[in-house]
Design a protein around this motif. Structure first.
Motif, short mmCIF file in Angstrom:
data_model
loop_
_atom_site.label_atom_id
_atom_site.label_comp_id
_atom_site.label_asym_id
_atom_site.label_seq_id
_atom_site.Cartn_x
_atom_site.Cartn_y
_atom_site.Cartn_z
N THR A 53 0.80 -1.22 0.00
CA THR A 53 0.00 0.00 0.00
C THR A 53 0.84 1.27 0.00
OG1 THR A 53 -0.16 -0.15 2.42
CG2 THR A 53 -1.97 -1.06 1.16
N LEU A 54 2.09 1.19 0.43
CA LEU A 54 2.96 2.36 0.51
C LEU A 54 4.39 1.98 0.14
CD1 LEU A 54 1.77 3.53 4.05
CD2 LEU A 54 1.40 4.87 1.96
N ILE A 55 5.07 2.92 -0.51
CA ILE A 55 6.53 2.86 -0.68
C ILE A 55 7.04 4.20 -0.18
CG2 ILE A 55 8.47 2.67 -2.28
CD1 ILE A 55 6.72 0.95 -4.07
N GLY A 56 7.63 4.20 1.02
CA GLY A 56 7.86 5.48 1.68
C GLY A 56 6.50 6.13 1.89
N ALA A 57 6.41 7.42 1.56
CA ALA A 57 5.12 8.11 1.63
C ALA A 57 4.39 8.11 0.29
CB ALA A 57 5.33 9.55 2.12
N TRP A 58 4.95 7.44 -0.72
CA TRP A 58 4.24 7.30 -1.99
C TRP A 58 3.07 6.34 -1.77
CZ3 TRP A 58 5.63 10.56 -5.73
CH2 TRP A 58 6.93 11.06 -5.73
N CYS A 59 1.86 6.79 -2.10
CA CYS A 59 0.68 6.00 -1.78
C CYS A 59 -0.20 5.71 -2.99
CB CYS A 59 -0.16 6.69 -0.71
SG CYS A 59 -0.78 8.33 -1.18
N PHE A 60 0.16 6.22 -4.17
CA PHE A 60 -0.72 6.08 -5.33
C PHE A 60 0.13 6.22 -6.59
CE2 PHE A 60 -3.85 7.74 -8.38
CZ PHE A 60 -5.00 7.04 -8.09
N ILE A 61 0.06 5.22 -7.47
CA ILE A 61 0.79 5.26 -8.75
C ILE A 61 -0.16 4.85 -9.86
CG2 ILE A 61 2.69 4.34 -10.11
CD1 ILE A 61 4.16 3.70 -7.51
N ASP A 62 -0.51 5.80 -10.73
CA ASP A 62 -1.26 5.52 -11.95
C ASP A 62 -0.36 5.78 -13.15
OD1 ASP A 62 -3.61 4.71 -10.82
OD2 ASP A 62 -4.79 6.47 -11.39
N HIS A 63 -0.38 4.86 -14.10
CA HIS A 63 0.49 4.88 -15.29
C HIS A 63 -0.43 4.79 -16.50
CE1 HIS A 63 3.79 2.47 -17.65
NE2 HIS A 63 3.80 3.75 -17.98
N TYR A 64 -0.38 5.75 -17.41
CA TYR A 64 -1.32 5.77 -18.51
C TYR A 64 -0.62 6.06 -19.83
CZ TYR A 64 -1.12 10.80 -17.53
OH TYR A 64 -0.68 12.08 -17.28
N GLY A 65 -1.21 5.56 -20.93
CA GLY A 65 -0.69 5.78 -22.26
C GLY A 65 0.43 4.81 -22.65
N PRO A 66 0.99 5.03 -23.87
CA PRO A 66 0.66 6.14 -24.79
C PRO A 66 -0.71 5.97 -25.43
CG PRO A 66 2.29 4.66 -25.77
CD PRO A 66 2.10 4.19 -24.37
N ASP A 67 -1.52 7.03 -25.30
CA ASP A 67 -2.88 7.03 -25.84
C ASP A 67 -2.97 8.03 -27.00
OD1 ASP A 67 -3.77 5.23 -23.92
OD2 ASP A 67 -4.30 6.83 -22.51
N ASN A 68 -3.54 7.57 -28.10
CA ASN A 68 -3.79 8.45 -29.24
C ASN A 68 -5.01 9.30 -28.92
OD1 ASN A 68 -4.48 9.65 -31.68
ND2 ASN A 68 -3.94 7.86 -32.90
N VAL A 69 -4.81 10.58 -28.76
CA VAL A 69 -5.89 11.49 -28.36
C VAL A 69 -7.01 11.52 -29.39
CG1 VAL A 69 -6.43 13.92 -27.91
CG2 VAL A 69 -4.44 12.87 -26.85
N ALA A 70 -6.67 11.29 -30.67
CA ALA A 70 -7.71 11.26 -31.70
C ALA A 70 -8.70 10.13 -31.45
CB ALA A 70 -7.07 11.11 -33.08
N ASP A 71 -8.23 9.06 -30.81
CA ASP A 71 -9.10 7.92 -30.50
C ASP A 71 -9.77 8.06 -29.14
OD1 ASP A 71 -8.38 6.71 -32.91
OD2 ASP A 71 -6.69 5.63 -32.00
N THR A 72 -9.03 8.55 -28.16
CA THR A 72 -9.54 8.57 -26.78
C THR A 72 -10.25 9.86 -26.41
OG1 THR A 72 -7.49 9.48 -25.86
CG2 THR A 72 -7.63 7.07 -26.08
N GLY A 73 -9.96 10.94 -27.13
CA GLY A 73 -10.53 12.24 -26.77
C GLY A 73 -9.68 13.00 -25.78
N GLY A 74 -8.59 12.37 -25.30
CA GLY A 74 -7.69 13.06 -24.39
C GLY A 74 -8.20 13.05 -22.96
N MET A 75 -7.64 13.92 -22.15
CA MET A 75 -7.99 14.00 -20.72
C MET A 75 -8.84 15.23 -20.45
SD MET A 75 -5.42 14.39 -17.42
CE MET A 75 -4.63 12.81 -17.68
N ASP A 76 -9.90 15.04 -19.70
CA ASP A 76 -10.72 16.15 -19.24
C ASP A 76 -11.26 15.78 -17.86
OD1 ASP A 76 -12.46 18.20 -18.74
OD2 ASP A 76 -13.43 18.15 -20.72
N VAL A 77 -10.51 16.13 -16.83
CA VAL A 77 -10.90 15.82 -15.46
C VAL A 77 -11.41 17.11 -14.82
CG1 VAL A 77 -10.19 14.84 -13.25
CG2 VAL A 77 -9.14 14.01 -15.37
N ALA A 78 -12.69 17.13 -14.53
CA ALA A 78 -13.34 18.33 -13.98
C ALA A 78 -12.82 18.64 -12.58
CB ALA A 78 -14.85 18.09 -13.94
#
Length: 326
Positions: A53-78
């Motif tokens: 659950t932790l490595i040191g104080a690192w608590c969250f690792i998300d790894h994404y892509g490579p994503d073609n934005v023409a296919d995915t629409g890119g990122m839009d996090v409100a």
């Protein structure tokens, strides 16, 4: 980035029982996590998970892509909230526009660190720019220790210069490595660096023996302390190591992100985008966000509504800790 899962897991996290470690490197595989919001995407999550659950104080690792934005629409996090943590944004390709309730307006670009401190409460939005054709990177969280978890919101941007060590180019965005030190403040001892290794090259780096380390491989096959790691795998190495040897086993450049830190001994509760010390902390933060209180402020310049918080679990959050090392 927001943890915009439809049904976010509730976690009460604690430090490991720091005995003798064997084998020396644990290989943690990623799970695919679909994220909601106006533009859905899927990320590879290696932390937290049942094995760690932790490595040191690192608590969250998300790894994404490579994503073609023409296919995915890119990122839009409100606009969405955070408490008790720092967010670390690091890109390999693409460009993301960041806005937060401090009034910060910045671009996240490859090789440039954007670090946001949530503290008592902050909110922000993230949108890939129209110039982006391929989106590829990592989103990382750092838990704040008890004495600083209600600190004031903050935002820092830093561009590390590459350091050459043998057949590796290293960009140190947090902490110290290879003779370089990031000026960006953290609230516990940490290390964060991108490493690009030449084909078939080996590099041995002095590291802090009091740190535990995690190596997230982005591309190529990398051998860490004798254990082979493939793309999207996270290798975990416990404390007591004065050096770290990495070998690129492929005929093309390999890239990885090295994370480290002093073992984090505090028990934490993590749910959606909030980190606290109790179930009640989470309930209070969620209620403040839903009621649009001044705790989180507001994001100006985003075209759209903010993200609502998911429903709380019907039971009190139960403990989940790192497994003991034998």
């Amino acid at each position: 980035m927001s943890n915009v899962e439809v049904d976010p897991a509730e976690l009460r996290c604690g430090a490991a029982d720091h005995g003798e470690a064997a084998p020396p490197v644990d290989v943690l595989t990623a799970r695919d996590v679909p994220l909601g919001g106006p533009r859905g995407t899927t990320v590879r999550r290696t932390l937290p998970q049942r094995a760690r659950t932790l490595i040191g104080a690192w608590c969250f690792i998300d790894h994404y892509g490579p994503d073609n934005v023409a296919d995915t629409g890119g990122m839009d996090v409100a606009p969405h909230p955070h408490t008790g943590l720092q967010t670390v944004s690091w890109l390999f390709s693409g460009e993301i526009e960041h806005r937060d309730s401090l009034g910060s307006h910045a671009l996240v670009r490859p090789g440039e660190l954007n670090l946001m401190t949530g503290g008592y409460g902050i909110c922000h939005s993230e949108v890939s720019t129209t110039r982006t054709t391929t989106l590829h990177g990592v989103q990382l969280w750092v838990v704040l220790p008890e004495e600083h978890r209600h600190t004031s919101r903050d935002f820092r941007h830093y561009v590390p210069s590459p350091v050459r060590v043998g057949g590796a180019d290293i960009r140190v965005f947090l902490g110290s490595l290879a003779g370089d030190t990031s000026p960006v403040r953290t609230f516990t001892p940490l290390l964060g660096a991108e490493l690009v290794l030449e084909p078939r090259s080996t590099v041995t780096l002095p590291v802090d023996a009091a740190f535990e380390h995690g190596l997230l491989v982005d591309q190529g096959d990398v051998r860490m302390a004798g254990t082979l790691l493939r793309p999207a795998e996270l290798g975990y190495l416990g404390t007591g190591n004065h050096t770290l040897t990495l070998t690129n086993e492929t005929d093309t450049p390999a890239r990885a992100v090295l994370l480290g830190g002093m073992p984090f001994e505090e028990q934490i509760v993590m749910w959606w985008n909030f980190i606290g010390r109790s179930h009640e902390d989470i309930v209070e933060a969620r209620e403040a966000w839903q009621n649009a209180s001044d705790r989180f402020g507001r994001v100006d310049g985003y075209d759209g509504d903010r993200l609502p918080a998911p429903a709380l679990p019907k039971a009190t959050i139960s403990p989940r800790t790192n497994p003991p090392r034998h």
